[in-house]
Design a protein around this motif. Structure first.
Motif, mmCIF file in Angstrom:
data_model
loop_
_atom_site.group_PDB
_atom_site.id
_atom_site.type_symbol
_atom_site.label_atom_id
_atom_site.label_comp_id
_atom_site.label_asym_id
_atom_site.label_seq_id
_atom_site.Cartn_x
_atom_site.Cartn_y
_atom_site.Cartn_z
ATOM 1 N N VAL A 52 0.846 -1.193 -0.138
ATOM 2 C CA VAL A 52 0.077 -0.104 0.096
ATOM 3 C C VAL A 52 0.942 1.294 0.084
ATOM 4 C CG1 VAL A 52 -1.765 1.221 1.150
ATOM 5 C CG2 VAL A 52 -1.784 -1.369 1.237
ATOM 6 N N ALA A 53 0.342 2.148 -0.860
ATOM 7 C CA ALA A 53 1.382 3.541 -0.927
ATOM 8 C C ALA A 53 1.070 4.184 0.322
ATOM 9 C CB ALA A 53 0.867 4.359 -2.173
ATOM 10 N N PRO A 54 2.227 5.014 0.523
ATOM 11 C CA PRO A 54 2.095 5.766 1.854
ATOM 12 C C PRO A 54 1.411 7.148 1.240
ATOM 13 C CG PRO A 54 4.436 5.984 0.525
ATOM 14 C CD PRO A 54 3.611 4.915 0.154
ATOM 15 N N SER A 55 0.999 7.965 2.407
ATOM 16 C CA SER A 55 0.078 9.047 2.035
ATOM 17 C C SER A 55 0.369 10.023 2.978
ATOM 18 C CB SER A 55 -1.470 8.842 2.083
ATOM 19 O OG SER A 55 -1.705 8.207 3.482
ATOM 20 N N ASN A 56 -0.462 11.348 2.602
ATOM 21 C CA ASN A 56 -0.114 12.509 3.618
ATOM 22 C C ASN A 56 1.350 12.932 3.708
ATOM 23 O OD1 ASN A 56 -2.925 12.348 4.138
ATOM 24 N ND2 ASN A 56 -2.517 10.869 5.740
ATOM 25 N N LEU A 57 2.114 12.875 2.730
ATOM 26 C CA LEU A 57 3.359 13.465 2.579
ATOM 27 C C LEU A 57 3.547 14.938 2.809
ATOM 28 C CD1 LEU A 57 6.393 13.093 2.203
ATOM 29 C CD2 LEU A 57 6.156 13.258 -0.521
ATOM 30 N N THR A 58 4.275 15.339 3.595
ATOM 31 C CA THR A 58 4.508 16.929 3.974
ATOM 32 C C THR A 58 5.975 17.284 3.839
ATOM 33 O OG1 THR A 58 4.656 16.597 6.137
ATOM 34 C CG2 THR A 58 2.482 17.083 5.515
ATOM 35 N N ALA A 59 6.180 18.436 3.550
ATOM 36 C CA ALA A 59 7.487 18.945 3.200
ATOM 37 C C ALA A 59 7.462 20.388 4.057
ATOM 38 C CB ALA A 59 7.968 19.156 1.909
ATOM 39 N N THR A 60 8.495 20.580 4.817
ATOM 40 C CA THR A 60 8.636 21.857 5.736
ATOM 41 C C THR A 60 10.001 22.222 5.352
ATOM 42 O OG1 THR A 60 6.804 20.929 7.201
ATOM 43 C CG2 THR A 60 8.151 22.921 7.630
ATOM 44 N N ALA A 61 10.245 23.572 5.000
ATOM 45 C CA ALA A 61 11.335 24.140 4.937
ATOM 46 C C ALA A 61 11.757 24.432 6.596
ATOM 47 C CB ALA A 61 11.364 25.316 4.087
ATOM 48 N N ILE A 62 12.843 24.075 6.786
ATOM 49 C CA ILE A 62 13.445 24.438 8.171
ATOM 50 C C ILE A 62 14.250 25.627 8.102
ATOM 51 C CG2 ILE A 62 14.567 23.387 10.328
ATOM 52 C CD1 ILE A 62 11.662 22.516 9.888
ATOM 53 N N SER A 63 15.411 25.572 7.253
ATOM 54 C CA SER A 63 16.287 26.386 7.016
ATOM 55 C C SER A 63 16.590 26.437 5.594
ATOM 56 C CB SER A 63 17.512 26.340 8.112
ATOM 57 O OG SER A 63 18.148 24.953 7.438
ATOM 58 N N SER A 64 17.516 27.334 5.258
ATOM 59 C CA SER A 64 18.176 27.331 3.844
ATOM 60 C C SER A 64 18.766 25.800 3.122
ATOM 61 C CB SER A 64 19.147 28.411 3.429
ATOM 62 O OG SER A 64 20.264 28.134 4.513
ATOM 63 N N ASN A 65 19.160 25.202 4.353
ATOM 64 C CA ASN A 65 19.791 23.761 4.038
ATOM 65 C C ASN A 65 19.245 22.632 4.568
ATOM 66 O OD1 ASN A 65 20.623 24.125 6.720
ATOM 67 N ND2 ASN A 65 22.824 24.187 6.466
ATOM 68 N N SER A 111 20.362 18.106 2.031
ATOM 69 C CA SER A 111 21.364 18.230 0.964
ATOM 70 C C SER A 111 20.537 19.357 -0.047
ATOM 71 C CB SER A 111 21.580 17.033 0.268
ATOM 72 O OG SER A 111 20.515 16.643 -0.087
ATOM 73 N N VAL A 112 19.974 20.233 0.703
ATOM 74 C CA VAL A 112 19.162 21.279 -0.152
ATOM 75 C C VAL A 112 19.918 22.701 -0.107
ATOM 76 C CG1 VAL A 112 17.118 20.168 -0.055
ATOM 77 C CG2 VAL A 112 17.730 21.919 1.607
ATOM 78 N N SER A 113 19.648 23.501 -1.194
ATOM 79 C CA SER A 113 20.070 24.774 -1.248
ATOM 80 C C SER A 113 19.056 25.944 -1.143
ATOM 81 C CB SER A 113 20.833 24.987 -2.521
ATOM 82 O OG SER A 113 21.680 24.186 -2.831
ATOM 83 N N GLY A 114 19.600 27.174 -0.637
ATOM 84 C CA GLY A 114 18.621 28.290 -0.411
ATOM 85 C C GLY A 114 17.894 28.780 -1.631
ATOM 86 N N ALA A 115 16.773 29.360 -1.112
ATOM 87 C CA ALA A 115 15.957 29.855 -2.137
ATOM 88 C C ALA A 115 15.539 29.036 -3.504
ATOM 89 C CB ALA A 115 16.598 31.206 -2.807
ATOM 90 N N THR A 116 15.266 27.859 -3.079
ATOM 91 C CA THR A 116 15.107 26.846 -4.016
ATOM 92 C C THR A 116 13.871 25.919 -3.720
ATOM 93 O OG1 THR A 116 17.365 26.680 -4.574
ATOM 94 C CG2 THR A 116 16.005 24.836 -5.427
ATOM 95 N N THR A 117 12.888 25.797 -4.642
ATOM 96 C CA THR A 117 11.760 25.045 -4.629
ATOM 97 C C THR A 117 12.019 23.550 -4.912
ATOM 98 O OG1 THR A 117 10.276 27.007 -4.871
ATOM 99 C CG2 THR A 117 9.454 24.693 -5.252
ATOM 100 N N TYR A 118 11.379 22.628 -4.031
ATOM 101 C CA TYR A 118 11.719 21.051 -4.246
ATOM 102 C C TYR A 118 10.422 20.362 -4.204
ATOM 103 C CZ TYR A 118 16.732 22.057 -3.371
ATOM 104 O OH TYR A 118 17.968 22.460 -3.469
#
Length: 142
Positions: A52-65, A111-118
């Motif tokens: 069964v697929a996972p659901s309710n995925l959320t993404a929250t930017a904590i900081s620029s990285n 492993s993300v960069s600032g001012a970027t949408t993911y």
């Protein structure tokens, strides 16, 4: 004769749809001949439970990285989850960024960069294959 509980149905070729529940019964019938008993029919029971697929995925930017992910684990037979990310600014494709173990419901992407949408998505896996993808979640780093 057909054993009790086994249908007297014969078929050639069998297809099991990956994301459907299917039960197939297989067993054996011995028939006596002049030279002893021999196997005349085979029956078995094969049960397939889809992941069964996972659901309710959320993404929250904590900081620029850092972007933190959370989701609901709806499967009881997964070995883990494959997490994929898309950098909306740079690419239209998703790439695997992590693989977790079973029953994990969060991941911190550092492993993300600032001012970027993911965009993120994930799916459960086990030795039988993969579930469908979760919903897509998006976050933009400051």
């Amino acid at each position: 004769t057909t054993p009790v509980g086994f249908p007297a149905t014969y078929f050639n070729g069998l297809s099991i749809t990956k994301d459907s529940s299917t039960t197939i019964q297989i067993g054996a019938v011995l028939s006596a001949g002049t030279k002893g008993a021999r196997l005349s029919k085979i029956y078995a029971v094969i049960a397939y439970t889809p992941i069964v697929a996972p659901s309710n995925l959320t993404a929250t930017a904590i900081s620029s990285n850092e972007i933190d992910l959370g989701w609901t684990d709806n499967s009881t037979n997964e070995q883990g989850f494959v997490i994929e990310r898309q950098n909306v600014t740079a690419s239209s494709t998703y790439a695997t960024i992590a693989t977790t173990t079973a029953n994990v419901v969060s991941y911190n992407d550092t492993s993300v960069s600032g001012a970027t949408t993911y965009n993120y998505r994930l799916r459960a896996y086990n030795t039988s294959g993969y579930s469908a993808y979760s919903n897509t979640a998006s976050a933009t780093t400051p």
